[in-house]
Design a protein around this motif. Structure first.
Motif, PDB file in Angstrom:
ATOM      1  N   GLU A 168      11.211  -6.130   6.252  1.00  0.00           N
ATOM      2  CA  GLU A 168      12.128  -6.627   7.059  1.00  0.00           C
ATOM      3  C   GLU A 168      13.489  -7.282   6.534  1.00  0.00           C
ATOM      4  OE1 GLU A 168      11.622 -10.076  10.604  1.00  0.00           O
ATOM      5  OE2 GLU A 168       9.807  -9.218   9.792  1.00  0.00           O
ATOM      6  N   LEU A 199      13.817  -0.398  -1.580  1.00  0.00           N
ATOM      7  CA  LEU A 199      13.449   0.048  -0.285  1.00  0.00           C
ATOM      8  C   LEU A 199      12.588   1.007  -0.350  1.00  0.00           C
ATOM      9  CD1 LEU A 199      13.832  -0.641   2.905  1.00  0.00           C
ATOM     10  CD2 LEU A 199      15.747   0.755   2.744  1.00  0.00           C
ATOM     11  N   GLY A 252      15.656  -4.836   5.464  1.00  0.00           N
ATOM     12  CA  GLY A 252      16.393  -4.240   6.482  1.00  0.00           C
ATOM     13  C   GLY A 252      17.385  -4.996   7.176  1.00  0.00           C
TER      14      GLY A 252
END
Length: 345
Positions: free
Chosen positions: A209, A164, A212
């Motif tokens: 995304e 990330l 996430g």
């Protein structure tokens, strides 16, 4: 500004003689955008050359009709001449000083070069000729875009906080690249790069995304490594103290490919960034300063926390400043780690 200019172009020795042709008419070379910059000749001459060169680069970018973070401040002073009897004889001299700051975005354009400078001693003016090589700029920016793409592909399907962080750093770098691409003309060597950057943006956002939505493992400081970075040479014992402090909070110190970086940016003194520097005032005497911004970064350089100020200022002697530095860093590091954990858990 002079320091930045020295890094970005070779300081050419200006010469005296007839004005070169480019002072009156810019060269016309296919694939290049030329512009002229000027500055009042002052003392030292090198500062005027730097100012003229900064302005020439700024004018190149202005010719591309791009939005730049540059500003020009002009201060004009008229000197009144006196005759033999002390009576006013009108304005005999007009002194204009140009102060130019070229924004970092313009300076990041690869292929933006100061080609020549010329000093006209009689006119008290320095001239600088700069150009942007569009093909060189496009080639360099294409290489940067390819490196960003490869960075994303190396992360692959990994689902972790490290993945990330790396992808967020890549997205930040892509923001920067797209800003620079905006300088290039729509028609030219770089015309395909904008669409390629947009495609890379879509791929990055899709991966971010997905991460996430994923359930990432809880943040465990004991599994993270930390490197120390400073813009000055730290005094003996300070480096060891900072490492010991980091270890006391469960972090492992490692310089090679760290997960986190503790960045200490010390303020400039009279001769540049310094751990401790002194200033002299005729009224208050000597004052000693220890000033820094402390930030926790991801290993790739992206900020994970806000910059925290660290300031120690005292007069008379620098004694005891080291102890005050330690007391402040003792409080700052836990606060930065708490901010980091709150934002990433």
């Amino acid at each position: 500004m002079a320091v930045l200019s020295a890094l970005l172009f070779p300081l050419l020795l200006a010469h005296q003689g007839p004005r070169p042709a480019w002072v009156g008419a810019l060269p016309e070379v296919p694939g290049r955008v030329y512009a002229l910059g000027t500055a009042e000749l002052g003392n030292p001459e090198g500062r005027a050359i730097a100012r003229a060169s900064d302005r020439a680069r700024l004018e190149v970018v202005a010719r591309l009709r791009a939005t730049i973070q540059g500003r020009t401040r002009v201060a004009t002073r008229t000197v009144e001449m006196k005759d033999g009897a002390g009576r006013g004889a009108g304005a005999g001299e007009r002194i204009t000083r140009d102060e130019v700051s070229v924004g970092a975005r313009a300076e990041d354009l690869p292929g933006l070069t100061v080609e020549q400078t010329f000093t006209d001693a009689e006119a008290r003016t320095v001239f600088a000729l700069a150009y942007l090589d569009l093909r060189q700029a496009a080639t360099s920016l294409a290489s940067r875009l390819d490196r960003l793409r490869q960075d994303r592909l190396r992360v692959g399907p990994e689902t972790s906080r490290r993945a990330l962080w790396r992808l967020r750093k890549a997205a930040s770098d892509l923001d920067r690249l797209e800003e620079i691409l905006a300088f290039l003309p729509a028609a030219g060597p770089g015309r395909d790069l904008v669409s390629e950057a947009a495609a890379e943006r879509r791929a990055l956002e899709a991966r971010l995304e997905a991460l996430g939505r994923a359930e990432l493992p809880p943040l465990d400081l004991s599994r993270l490594t930390l490197a120390l970075r400073a813009n000055v040479d730290l005094p003996l014992g300070v480096d060891a103290y900072l490492r010991s402090l980091a270890s006391s909070h469960g972090l492992r110190c490692r310089e090679l490919d760290p997960d986190l970086v503790l960045d200490l940016a010390f303020a400039p003194g009279p001769e540049g960034p310094a751990f401790i520097f002194a200033t002299l005032d005729v009224y208050s005497g000597v004052t000693y300063h220890l000033e820094a911004k402390v930030t926790l970064l991801e290993g790739g350089g992206a900020a994970l926390t806000r910059a925290a100020p660290l300031t120690v200022v005292q007069g008379e002697t620098p004694e005891g400043m080291m102890n005050q530095f330690r007391r402040q860093i003792d409080r700052l590091l836990p606060r930065l780690l708490d901010e980091f954990k709150a934002g990433w858990n």
